[in-house]
Motif scaffolding. Sequence first.
Motif, short mmCIF file in Angstrom:
data_model
loop_
_atom_site.label_atom_id
_atom_site.label_comp_id
_atom_site.label_asym_id
_atom_site.label_seq_id
_atom_site.Cartn_x
_atom_site.Cartn_y
_atom_site.Cartn_z
N MET A 190 11.46 -15.42 -0.61
CA MET A 190 11.26 -14.38 0.38
C MET A 190 12.64 -13.83 0.74
SD MET A 190 9.49 -14.54 4.16
CE MET A 190 8.18 -15.57 3.65
N ASN A 191 12.78 -12.52 0.69
CA ASN A 191 14.08 -11.93 0.98
C ASN A 191 14.32 -11.81 2.48
OD1 ASN A 191 12.80 -9.61 1.88
ND2 ASN A 191 12.96 -8.59 -0.09
N ILE A 192 15.52 -11.40 2.85
CA ILE A 192 15.92 -11.37 4.27
C ILE A 192 15.12 -10.34 5.07
CG2 ILE A 192 17.82 -9.74 3.98
CD1 ILE A 192 19.37 -11.66 5.93
N ILE A 193 14.76 -9.24 4.45
CA ILE A 193 13.99 -8.21 5.16
C ILE A 193 12.61 -8.74 5.52
CG2 ILE A 193 12.93 -5.94 4.94
CD1 ILE A 193 15.34 -5.13 3.22
N ASN A 194 11.96 -9.39 4.57
CA ASN A 194 10.63 -9.95 4.86
C ASN A 194 10.70 -11.03 5.93
OD1 ASN A 194 9.30 -8.29 3.06
ND2 ASN A 194 9.50 -9.72 1.36
N ARG A 195 11.76 -11.85 5.90
CA ARG A 195 11.92 -12.86 6.95
C ARG A 195 12.14 -12.21 8.31
NH1 ARG A 195 15.99 -17.01 4.20
NH2 ARG A 195 16.43 -15.15 3.05
N ALA A 196 12.92 -11.13 8.32
CA ALA A 196 13.16 -10.41 9.58
C ALA A 196 11.87 -9.80 10.12
CB ALA A 196 14.22 -9.33 9.37
N VAL A 197 11.07 -9.22 9.23
CA VAL A 197 9.79 -8.64 9.65
C VAL A 197 8.89 -9.73 10.21
CG1 VAL A 197 7.67 -7.57 8.79
CG2 VAL A 197 9.87 -6.65 8.12
N ASP A 198 8.81 -10.86 9.53
CA ASP A 198 7.98 -11.97 10.04
C ASP A 198 8.47 -12.42 11.41
OD1 ASP A 198 6.32 -11.97 7.87
OD2 ASP A 198 7.37 -13.59 6.82
N ILE B 139 5.27 2.70 17.64
CA ILE B 139 5.36 3.13 16.23
C ILE B 139 6.01 2.05 15.38
CG2 ILE B 139 6.52 4.75 14.69
CD1 ILE B 139 6.07 6.88 16.90
N ASN B 140 7.14 1.51 15.85
CA ASN B 140 7.84 0.50 15.06
C ASN B 140 7.02 -0.78 14.92
OD1 ASN B 140 10.55 1.49 14.22
ND2 ASN B 140 10.61 2.01 16.38
N MET B 141 6.38 -1.22 15.98
CA MET B 141 5.58 -2.44 15.89
C MET B 141 4.38 -2.24 14.97
SD MET B 141 7.14 -4.81 17.34
CE MET B 141 5.88 -6.03 17.14
N SER B 142 3.74 -1.08 15.02
CA SER B 142 2.59 -0.86 14.14
C SER B 142 3.03 -0.88 12.67
CB SER B 142 1.87 0.43 14.49
OG SER B 142 2.71 1.55 14.29
N ILE B 143 4.19 -0.29 12.38
CA ILE B 143 4.69 -0.31 11.00
C ILE B 143 5.00 -1.74 10.57
CG2 ILE B 143 6.66 0.33 9.55
CD1 ILE B 143 6.71 3.01 11.11
N LEU B 144 5.65 -2.51 11.44
CA LEU B 144 5.98 -3.90 11.09
C LEU B 144 4.72 -4.74 10.90
CD1 LEU B 144 9.00 -4.54 13.48
CD2 LEU B 144 9.06 -4.21 11.00
N ILE B 145 3.73 -4.54 11.76
CA ILE B 145 2.49 -5.30 11.64
C ILE B 145 1.76 -4.94 10.34
CG2 ILE B 145 0.19 -5.58 12.64
CD1 ILE B 145 1.61 -5.40 15.41
N LEU B 146 1.71 -3.66 10.02
CA LEU B 146 1.07 -3.25 8.76
C LEU B 146 1.81 -3.82 7.56
CD1 LEU B 146 0.18 0.46 9.58
CD2 LEU B 146 -1.41 -1.45 9.28
N ALA C 124 3.58 -6.61 7.48
CA ALA C 124 3.28 -8.04 7.40
C ALA C 124 1.86 -8.28 6.89
CB ALA C 124 3.47 -8.68 8.78
N GLU C 125 0.90 -7.48 7.33
CA GLU C 125 -0.47 -7.64 6.86
C GLU C 125 -0.58 -7.37 5.36
OE1 GLU C 125 -3.07 -5.23 9.21
OE2 GLU C 125 -2.94 -6.56 10.94
N ARG C 126 0.13 -6.36 4.89
CA ARG C 126 0.09 -6.04 3.46
C ARG C 126 0.67 -7.19 2.64
NH1 ARG C 126 2.26 -0.90 3.31
NH2 ARG C 126 4.35 -1.78 3.36
N ARG C 127 1.77 -7.78 3.13
CA ARG C 127 2.36 -8.92 2.43
C ARG C 127 1.41 -10.12 2.45
NH1 ARG C 127 6.54 -10.33 5.44
NH2 ARG C 127 6.67 -12.25 4.29
N ASN C 128 0.76 -10.35 3.58
CA ASN C 128 -0.20 -11.46 3.66
C ASN C 128 -1.38 -11.24 2.72
OD1 ASN C 128 1.25 -12.94 5.50
ND2 ASN C 128 0.21 -12.08 7.28
N LYS C 129 -1.84 -10.00 2.63
CA LYS C 129 -2.95 -9.70 1.73
C LYS C 129 -2.54 -9.95 0.27
CE LYS C 129 -6.29 -6.16 0.51
NZ LYS C 129 -6.73 -4.78 0.72
N ALA C 130 -1.34 -9.53 -0.09
CA ALA C 130 -0.85 -9.77 -1.45
C ALA C 130 -0.71 -11.26 -1.72
CB ALA C 130 0.50 -9.06 -1.66
N ARG C 131 -0.22 -12.01 -0.72
CA ARG C 131 -0.09 -13.46 -0.86
C ARG C 131 -1.48 -14.10 -1.04
NH1 ARG C 131 2.29 -15.13 4.08
NH2 ARG C 131 4.17 -14.12 3.33
N GLU C 132 -2.46 -13.65 -0.27
CA GLU C 132 -3.83 -14.18 -0.40
C GLU C 132 -4.41 -13.87 -1.78
OE1 GLU C 132 -6.04 -12.57 2.84
OE2 GLU C 132 -5.02 -13.79 4.34
#
Length: 145
Positions: free
Chosen positions: A1-9, A59-66, A68-76
Amino acid sequence: MNIINRAVDWLVDSFGGFLFLVLFNSISVLWVTLGLVDPHFFDPFPGNFYTLTVSWLAINMSILILWAERRNKAREERQKQIDLQRAIKDREQAEQVHRMTEAILNLSEGTQQIISVLMEHVEEDSHDINEILEAVKPHDSEVVK
């Protein structure tokens, strides 16, 4: 997991909790109250800076949540593929064990037939080894099958 994804999480975990909700609502009530009570407050009613801040945060939180959800969906999806491959492999192994068990049972039946033929010849007191081998040969080919 790269640093950007960790920051988003981290951001989603930090700003998506109950503590942030309480803190944000407390600051919002204080901000609005100060704007209504003190006309010289830096953001007087109707609170244009506050509205800008809340919109920016939403706006920023909705983008971050989306994100994270997209990454979780790909992981699933990846996990589902791995689980499917494991299930297929497990089924193939189970089928192989079943075939091997059937082969062992068939071998057992053939072996039992050979033993019964041998026992018959031993009971008849015919100890001629060639005669016993000739009697066993037809049953021997069944065992090999």
